[in-house]
Structures are given as C-alpha cells and as structure tokens.
Enzyme design. Structure first.
Site, PDB file in Angstrom:
ATOM      1  CG  ASP A 279      -2.197   0.763   1.011  1.00 33.24           C
ATOM      2  OD1 ASP A 279      -3.230   0.427   1.603  1.00 33.24           O
ATOM      3  OD2 ASP A 279      -2.149   1.736   0.219  1.00 33.24           O
ATOM      4  CD  GLU A 485      -6.887   5.225   3.050  1.00 36.74           C
ATOM      5  OE1 GLU A 485      -6.679   5.603   1.893  1.00 36.74           O
ATOM      6  OE2 GLU A 485      -6.004   4.720   3.757  1.00 36.74           O
TER       7      GLU A 485
HETATM    8  O1  IDD Z   1      -4.705   5.148  -3.486  1.00 36.92           O
HETATM    9  C1  IDD Z   1      -3.828   4.064  -3.424  1.00 36.92           C
HETATM   10  C2  IDD Z   1      -4.040   3.291  -2.133  1.00 36.92           C
HETATM   11  C3  IDD Z   1      -5.400   2.570  -2.086  1.00 36.92           C
HETATM   12  O2  IDD Z   1      -5.503   1.664  -3.174  1.00 36.92           O
HETATM   13  C4  IDD Z   1      -5.493   1.792  -0.766  1.00 36.92           C
HETATM   14  O3  IDD Z   1      -6.690   1.008  -0.693  1.00 36.92           O
HETATM   15  C5  IDD Z   1      -5.502   2.725   0.413  1.00 36.92           C
HETATM   16  O4  IDD Z   1      -5.210   2.024   1.618  1.00 36.92           O
HETATM   17  C6  IDD Z   1      -4.566   3.892   0.208  1.00 36.92           C
HETATM   18  N1  IDD Z   1      -4.301   4.826   1.094  1.00 36.92           N
HETATM   19  C7  IDD Z   1      -3.517   5.744   0.475  1.00 36.92           C
HETATM   20  C8  IDD Z   1      -3.007   6.919   1.146  1.00 36.92           C
HETATM   21  C9  IDD Z   1      -3.067   6.967   2.543  1.00 36.92           C
HETATM   22  C10 IDD Z   1      -2.619   8.094   3.214  1.00 36.92           C
HETATM   23  C11 IDD Z   1      -2.088   9.181   2.505  1.00 36.92           C
HETATM   24  C12 IDD Z   1      -2.061   9.129   1.105  1.00 36.92           C
HETATM   25  C13 IDD Z   1      -2.517   7.991   0.421  1.00 36.92           C
HETATM   26  C14 IDD Z   1      -3.299   5.352  -0.821  1.00 36.92           C
HETATM   27  N2  IDD Z   1      -3.951   4.183  -0.962  1.00 36.92           N
END
Ligand code: IDD
Length: 596
Positions: A279, A485
């Site tokens: 991730d 998230e």
């Molecule tokens: O977007 C790409 C992936 C996505 O596919 C995943 O399911 C997800 O957990 C995720 N969190 C971030 C992310 C988290 C915090 C700051 C910036 C980006 C980026 N991503």
C-alpha cells in the site's frame, strides 16, 4: 533483428525468460517501483525503467479533467517508458474510477447480493477505466468489516465472508472470464476493454481492534482463515492479477513484513502467480515512526514477498537501498527475479507490450446511459427497508406519487457529494453538487412524483413550519458526511448534525420516511420510535433516482442488511453468530414491498 520477448507468438514464459535475461539489476529494481503521477517525468521513467505509476486519492492531470486529459497524460508517460533501453511499458493504476468526474459513480457501496449484477458493474467499470487510458484498478476491496467503527467499512461488501466470497465475481467482470483450460492462479486479462484488478488488503484489514484503521487484527489462525482469508481463494482462482498488502497487523506483526502470510501462504500454498503490491508508503510504516529506518522497511517488505512497492515519492532512495541490499546479499537475486517475473507476467497478460497506448475509441462509453441504468439498478437493490409503518396493515411505503403537498427535508436530500462519500472527486469526498454530474435524491423524488403534487424542500425545517403546512407526508434524508480511511474511524457512529433534530422535528409533526445516507450502520435507535418508515440507502453515488424508484414503488424493496445494525456502540464488535447478539436490526434483515 528478431527480439523474442517482443514476439506475441511466443508463450508468456518464453517472453519473460528472454526479457529477464536482457535486464540489468537496475532495470529489474526499477520495475519494482510504483511512483505517484505528480513526481513522474519522462527522464525518470526512461532512465530508471520505472514499472508503474499511480494516481493517489484525487490526483488528476487537472481539475475537472476529461477523458482526453487522462489519455494524453498517460500516453505521455508511456511513450517515455517505451523509449527506455528495453522499452518495457509501465502500468498505470488508480482506485477504481472514483477519482474522476468523467465516470458514473457506481453506488459507493455495493450492498446487494447479486453476483451477476456485480459482474456487470465490474465490466462497466473496466470499460470506463480503459476509456481514460488506465489498464489497472486497485479494486476489489475484499475486506470483511467486522466493526462498523472502521472508517473503511463501506469499502467492505459484508461482515459475512460468504457474501464477500460471492462478490469476488466482480473480478471476472473487471478482468474477463478465465478460459476453462487455463492454469488457475495465473493473472488473466481478457482484452483491451478489461483491466488488471487488485484483491485487497491482504489480510485481515477488516478485523482490527475497535475498527481502528491500520491497527492490529488480534485473532487466532483459524479465525483469520475462516473470516478474512476465504475471499482470496476464489479471487486467485478467478485469475486476479494483483494483491495489495494491508497496512494492518496480525497479532502485532505488520502485514507488510509478514513473510509467512505473503510468501508462504499466498504465493507458495495458494499458488498466487500475479504480483503483490504494497500500500501507499506501506513499507515505511513497518517501522515507528514511519520511514525512521527505511533500509529495514525495504529489507523486510521485499523479503516478506512484496513485488511492487507503492513508494510513491522517494523512488531514488528506494532504488539505491534495494541495490545496496542486493549487492550485499541481504536480498537475493532470486527474490528480485521472482518479483520482476510476476510484474512482467501481469504486463504480458494485459497485452501492454502489444498495445501500450490508450484506445481512444472507448471514450463514448463514459457515463453512458447503460452505465447509469446499471448504477441505478445497483442502488435499488442495495437499499434496505428497515421499518414500514407501526403495524403491518398500514404500511407507509410505497409512497403515493399523487399527494397534495409533501416535504423533502434533511442535510443529505440535495447533496451529490454526500451521496457519493469518500474516494470521489477528492480522496475525502466533497460537499455539494458542483463536482460531479448526477441526480440528487431530491431530484429523483421530484421526477418521480406526480406533476400535481406540490413538493416543498427545506434542509432543516422547524416544528412550526411543519405544523403550519399540513404535509401529506415527509421524506427526511440525513446521514454521514464523506470520509475515507482513518478520517472515517468513529467511536460514536452518530449521524451528522442537524440530522437528529431534523428527524425529531419532522417526524414529530408529520408522517415521515427517514432515508439514511451512510457507509455503514449508524446510531438510529433513539429516534426509531418516532420514525414511521426507515430506509438504509448507504452511499447511492450519482444515481439518486434509484432511491425514488423504490420509495414510490416503481420497484419493490428487496435489499437485505449486509451487516448487523447495532443498538448502541458499546455492543461493538457484534456480528451475526456472536453469542451476545442483540441488534436493532439483524444481519440479513430487510422488509420487502411489491412494485405498484
Ligand atoms: O490510493 C492508493 C491506495 C489505495 O488503493 C489503498 O486502498 C488505500 O489504503 C490507500 N491509502 C492511500 C493513502 C493513505 C494516506 C495518505 C495518502 C494515500 C493510498 N492508498
């Protein structure tokens, strides 16, 4: 001269072997890096042989980007990759299509249990993604959310692993059906209107303590294998091209460093042959503070069996550290070769070597009426009727289209951004109607009601207003505001103000139907006795008229709860089958109505 890996008549294994034999260590390591589009340049792509680029949440070529803007950007990057020494095409990834306003926003939650429908949604999604030049989506999320306090619960199909297993049928929708005679577990993509998919997040992402995002899933081996692992089996059999590792931990061990589950279970035992992707900065978070020992992060992440690292910004540091670790025998060439072989296998399965550039003929598929109708069908089938009048002989729903005067109220009645939730125009979602084309629930009601019916809209009317208007009935649309998230983690699960007072004001003075727009069950018990009819609408996305379709009886309610609706948050976690099971509405509950 003849270059074997460029010959589509050769088998994939022969092409991989030939290409690998020509690659330098630097080119192999470059393939293992995925960088964010905002830092991608032609020089980097060409000189570092970067394997992949992604759009992070909301990252687009420009505000309100059209399909052509996406195609031009991605083709630009791809031409740079093709100009590298061996001309290995890069693979561009994005989170489903909710990044772009050019797409019909499928209901953000697919809470119906209809494998055929979810497969059709996958196929429509694949078409629309390809129409924007993108061959790879970070979907489906096959998390089994076991606690609605988790901010990503709406990304999970159900608390029941059996339902999540069934919904993996979206994978053949996205990628195409694996030919019956082809080897299982090998990545399969069936054509230029299909995309590579990503089963995520491996494993146990939906089982963290109190639903705290990225936290610890404390559960025994059999619990992990019976609740969180099952959907990976059909995903692999259906040829899923990639698997994304979870930020969470299993009994205190970070999944991004869990060699037993990633290498031994997923690769060696389940024979997954696609590539495993981290991730976003997932390896950085192996240590605390994140990135405090990046050498350890890189060593543990790659040694665990991760093949492609979603870096996304510090690719030079990443490449240098991997190179050092290989040169000093901390990471073996076998491990590097396994990673690159898997990455190339997905690229060959996608046909990227034959057709690396976007197919511009698909653009008119975007937001097509067929796709809107499909999304509308998904909305209708996702809605769950939780209450319909005090007693069976006086049902409130379906509502009469012809009435003298009705009230539509609530913070969520006229707000596309709220209907769509997170992961849309921006990562955390938006407020209002200026970002995405679509139909609000209010517009859907207005279109469905008889022209003679007077419709009054008031976001948060007071009791006197309602008393003085003598409404035939009222529809109150309230719920959660968008989140994604960790921002969505909630220990109280209350609906956004002034939702509760709108419910009490309206339902205390008129016959009321309350429609809840949320990604998950929320606190509703304190108001339930005041409410005549109660509908869980989840996150209907751009197709608000799907809500009106069932409210007015053009279609019957058929939806069932995909997760338990609790009474109070101090009961949580509480899932079907638990000994202490005392829900307000149980898992699989849902009243039905007949179409009129
Ligand atoms: O977007 C790409 C992936 C996505 O596919 C995943 O399911 C997800 O957990 C995720 N969190 C971030 C992310 C988290 C915090 C700051 C910036 C980006 C980026 N991503």
């Amino acid at each position: 001269d003849y270059i074997k890996y460029r010959d589509p008549k050769q088998t994939t294994n022969v092409r991989i072997r030939d290409l690998m034999s020509r690659m330098t260590l630097a080119e192999k390591i470059g393939q293992m890096a995925q960088i964010e589009r905002s830092v991608a340049t032609a020089d980097i792509l060409r000189d570092c042989s970067i394997g992949s680029i992604l759009s992070g949440g909301g990252s687009a070529p420009l505000f309100n980007a059209k399909a052509k803007d996406w195609i031009d950007m991605i083709n630009g990057f791809q031409n740079a990759s093709l100009s590298s020494r061996l001309g290995i095409p890069m693979i561009y990834g994005i989170d489903a299509v909710h990044e772009k306003r050019t797409h019909v926003l499928e209901p953000r939650v697919l809470y119906f249990r209809d494998p055929d429908l979810v497969k059709r949604i996958g196929a429509a999604t694949a078409l629309e993604v390809r129409a924007t030049g993108i061959p790879y989506v970070f979907a489906p999320c096959i998390a089994v959310c076991r606690d609605p306090r988790w901010g990503r619960c709406y990304e999970s199909y159900s608390e029941d692993p059996k339902v999540v297993e069934m919904m993996t049928e979206i994978i053949p929708g996205l990628q195409g059906d694996v030919p019956s005679d082809s080897r299982k577990g090998v990545p399969y993509v069936g054509g230029k209107d299909k995309v590579a998919a990503c089963a995520k997040h491996f494993v146990g992402d939906g089982g963290t303590t109190k639903g705290i995002n990225e936290n610890d899933t404390v559960i025994g081996y059999h619990g992990l294998m019976s609740i969180h692992m099952p959907a990976y089996f059909p995903s692999i059999i259906k040829g899923v091209s990639t698997v994304m590792v979870s930020y969470s931990s299993w009994n205190g061990q970070k999944m991004h460093a869990n060699r037993y589950l990633v290498k031994t279970v997923l690769k060696d035992i389940l024979k997954f042959r696609g590539f495993v992707i981290s991730d976003w900065e997932g390896i950085d978070r192996i240590t605390y503070p994140p990135h405090s020992n990046y050498t350890e992060s890189v060593l543990k992440g790659i040694s665990a069996g991760i093949d492609m690292i979603m870096v996304p910004y510090n690719h030079i540091e990443f490449i240098n550290i991997v190179t050092d670790l290989v040169n000093n025998n901390y990471i073996s060439m076998d491990r590097i070769d396994d990673a690159v072989r898997r990455i190339l296998r997905v690229k060959f399965a996608l046909g990227l070597f034959e057709t690396p550039l976007a197919d511009e003929t698909l653009v008119d598929q975007l937001g097509s009426q067929a796709h809107r109708d499909l999304a509308r069908e998904a909305v209708r089938k996702s809605l769950v009727l939780l209450k319909n009048g005090g007693n069976a002989d006086a049902p409130v729903l379906p509502l009469p289209k012809k009435a003298s005067k009705i009230l539509v109220a609530g913070s969520h009645a006229n707000n596309l951004g709220y209907q769509c939730g997170g992961w849309t125009a921006t990562w955390q979602g938006v407020d209002g109607n200026n970002y995405t084309a679509g139909t609000t629930i209010l517009s859907g009601i207005t279109a469905a009601a008889d022209p003679s019916t007077e419709i009054v809209y008031s976001k948060n009317p007071d009791a006197d207003f309602i008393k003085s208007n003598n409404f035939s009935y009222a529809i109150v649309v309230v719920g959660e505001t968008p989140y994604a998230e960790t921002a969505g983690d909630s220990l109280n699960l209350t609906i956004a103000e002034p939702g509760p007072s709108t419910i009490l004001n309206v339902c205390g003075n008129a016959k009321c139907v309350v429609v809840i727009v949320s990604g998950r069950p929320v606190v509703i018990e304190p108001y339930e006795s005041q409410i005549d009819a109660l509908v869980a609408a989840w996150l209907p996305g751009t197709e608000g008229q799907g809500v009106a379709d069932v409210l007015f009886g053009d279609y019957g309610f058929t939806g069932k709860l995909p997760r338990t609706w609790f009474r109070t948050v101090d009961q949580l976690p509480m899932n079907v089958g638990d000994s202490h099971y005392d829900p307000l509405f149980p898992y699989d509950f849902g009243l039905t109505t007949k179409p009129v």
